[in-house]
Design an enzyme around this catalytic site. Structure first.
Site, PDB file in Angstrom:
ATOM      1  N   GLY A 145       0.832  -1.197   0.000  1.00 58.39           N
ATOM      2  CA  GLY A 145       0.000   0.000   0.000  1.00 58.39           C
ATOM      3  C   GLY A 145       0.856   1.232   0.000  1.00 58.39           C
ATOM      4  CE1 TYR A 178       1.042   0.858   5.608  1.00 53.78           C
ATOM      5  CE2 TYR A 178      -0.789  -0.685   5.416  1.00 53.78           C
ATOM      6  CZ  TYR A 178      -0.233   0.458   5.962  1.00 53.78           C
ATOM      7  OH  TYR A 178      -0.949   1.199   6.860  1.00 53.78           O
ATOM      8  CG  HIS A 231       5.830  -5.644  -4.544  1.00 47.10           C
ATOM      9  ND1 HIS A 231       4.545  -5.457  -4.121  1.00 47.10           N
ATOM     10  CD2 HIS A 231       6.558  -4.625  -4.034  1.00 47.10           C
ATOM     11  CE1 HIS A 231       4.480  -4.358  -3.388  1.00 47.10           C
ATOM     12  NE2 HIS A 231       5.687  -3.834  -3.324  1.00 47.10           N
ATOM     13  CG  ASP A 238     -15.061  -8.093 -22.675  1.00 53.87           C
ATOM     14  OD1 ASP A 238     -14.344  -9.093 -22.783  1.00 53.87           O
ATOM     15  OD2 ASP A 238     -14.641  -6.929 -22.753  1.00 53.87           O
ATOM     16  CE  LYS A 285     -10.989  -8.215 -24.240  1.00 55.61           C
ATOM     17  NZ  LYS A 285     -12.200  -7.461 -24.261  1.00 55.61           N
TER      18      LYS A 285
END
Ligand code: XMP
Length: 512
Positions: A54, A82, A168, A226, A368
């Site tokens: 964050g 975070y 990360h 979609d 997608k």
């Protein structure tokens, strides 16, 4: 109900990526804000909890906090960035503020037990993006890995399945990050890969039934993947209660309406109503050049047409089905959301406040590529599932500046030639999206010894996996030469063709 992982979103721009990585491992996950953590732990407990990164500092005023009850549930926890700092703080440790570190780092793993199973030996590349960090493991925690700048790049609570990583693992620049997440899911949480497109479909159908009850629904069908997948899901849920509506906005590509009618009539198992609304869309767009205004006008027109159809059908359709995807939502969200407004996608921020419908958007959390997998699961044709995306506002955002029938006609021809050549060259499936845009400038040329002063067409073709980032497609020179020659020779009013060599970011896929 599949096994689930709860992802707590502390506002990181990567939260959705964490969710994607988990779902790619066929494990279902839900994203919840920190305030909803306690509620998310109720009932059937999740198999594990991931705390996202964050933008805040744990010591900052109003910084989101971690509900201390989390650790009393005994579920495995992985704090990222975070999230790790919150764990450290909660355990009575300290977080050192202000040492910014962005980019690659080399991670040395000291304990290749569970989280880093398979990581013994050479250091591995990880990607960091943080201001604060943990310098010392808090009481009761042990260090699992470090980088030259981070003495505690990863830790574990002794004897408990509670972990933190400062880097990360969810981003592509941490090449073995998916392995770390899989170790968490399978070795630590004991998940069993039971979340598949089939499971998603079953769950979505259940939720749609619950939301809609026995009432009628209208689905806007654009011809793209979609809306087709959304309609197919709703059809499974409500059967004949669904009417599909294809709106000819006058902003479609060459041959699009016929193609959609051919592809869908009698195929989805639902009624298909085709509405000719070209005049009303073009009238509403008269003289409008600003892209955000175009999208709002178009978003509103769509809804008005759907409202009219609902009345004409004599049904009391209260629900409008849209194939909205997660990227549409992210890019349309304003401050307070996870990112800045990039474009107000016509079907998200472009909807009028006073519309008569409630929305059914079963794909709102999907990307997608996930929708395509789901479409295959639902038995849709490859031709539908593999179609390039085409934006709802259609050619209105590809005729840059004010839209007119004449300019649309020029663009339509150029665009058709480009796509025809891409198909003929067998490149369609290698490309995420390809189209022509008509620029709002004229250029000087010479044709048959005479001066011309005419339109410029820009060609755009990109590769991507989810439309969030994209790169331009490296056509061979001979291909571009052929397309350019055809467009200039065959499309009256065009004397120049340009090829767009910009990636996203910093550009976007569409020009407007
Ligand atoms: P951008 O231009 O934002 O496009 O990089 C990402 C993807 O979204 C499509 N797009 C839209 N789709 N309504 C839509 O239905 C819109 O307002 C809209 N704007 C962009 C674009 O074609 C690409 O696939």
């Amino acid at each position: 109900m599949p096994e689930r992982i709860l992802v707590v979103d502390f506002g990181s721009q990567f939260t959705q990526l964490i969710a994607r990585r988990i779902r790619e491992a066929n494990v279902f996950c839900e994203i919840r804000p920190p305030e909803a953590l306690a509620e998310g732990l109720r009932g059937e407990p999740p198999k594990g909890v991931v705390l996202s990164g964050g933008p805040s500092s744990v010591y900052g005023e109003g910084a989101p906090e971690l509900d201390r009850k989390l650790l009393s549930f005994g579920v495995p926890v992985l704090g990222i960035c975070y999230g790790m700092q919150l764990l450290a703080l909660g355990a009575g440790g300290a977080v050192r503020p202000g040492k910014r570190e962005y980019g690659r780092a080399s991670l040395r793993v000291h304990d290749s037990g569970d989280l880093f199973h398979g990581f013994g030996g050479e250091p591995v590349q990880v990607w960091c993006s943080h201001g604060d960090h943990v310098d010392e493991p808090p009481p009761g925690f042990e260090t699992l890995a470090s980088t030259p700048d981070l003495p505690v790049a990863a830790f574990r609570m002794a004897g408990r399945p509670v972990y933190g990583v400062q880097f990360h693992p969810e981003v592509a620049h941490t090449p073995r990050g998916a392995e770390i997440l899989r170790n968490f899911l399978f070795r630590i949480c004991g998940c069993s890969s039971d979340w598949t497109p089939g499971a998603f479909a079953a769950r979505a159908v259940e939720q749609i039934r619950e939301a809609v009850g026995g009432e009628a629904c209208i689905a806007g069908l654009s011809g793209g993947v979609d809306s087709a997948v959304a309609a197919a899901l709703v059809h499974r849920a409500v059967g004949d209660g669904l009417t599909c509506v294809f709106v000819d906005t006058g902003l479609l590509r060459k041959g699009e309406r016929a193609l959609v009618e051919r592809t869908f009539r009698g195929r989805l198992g639902t009624r298909l109503v085709v509405v000719d609304a070209a005049t009303e869309f073009l009238d509403a767009l008269q003289g409008v050049a600003e892209p955000e205004r175009k999208r709002r006008i178009i978003g509103e027109r769509f809804v008005r047409v759907f409202e009219r159809i609902a009345r004409d059908l004599g049904s009391q359709a209260r629900f409008l089905v849209q194939g909205t995807l997660y990227p549409d939502v992210i890019e349309s969200m304003s401050s307070g959301g996870p990112s800045a407004v990039i474009k107000t996608h016509h079907n998200v921020g472009g909807l009028p406040d006073d519309m008569d419908f409630e929305l059914v958007e079963p794909l709102r959390d999907l990307f997608k590529d996930e929708v395509r997998r789901l479409g295959r699961e639902l038995g849709l044709d490859d031709a539908v599932v593999g179609r390039h995306p085409f934006p709802g506002p259609g050619l209105a955002i590809r005729v840059l500046g004010p839209v007119s029938e004449d300019r649309l006609a020029v663009l339509r021809e150029a665009d058709a030639i480009f796509l025809e050549e891409i198909e003929a060259a067998g490149l369609y499936d290698d490309i995420w999206q390809a189209f022509a845009a008509l620029l709002p400038v004229r250029s000087v040329g010479v044709m048959g010894d005479a001066r011309t002063y005419e339109n410029v067409v820009a060609l755009r073709a990109v590769t991507s996996t989810d439309g969030m980032t994209a790169d331009w497609y490296p056509f061979e020179a001979a291909f571009l030469r052929r397309v350019s020659a055809r467009i200039v020779n065959e499309v009256a009013g065009v004397n120049r063709v340009a090829y767009d060599v910009s990636s996203k970011p910093p550009s976007t896929i569409e020009w407007e």
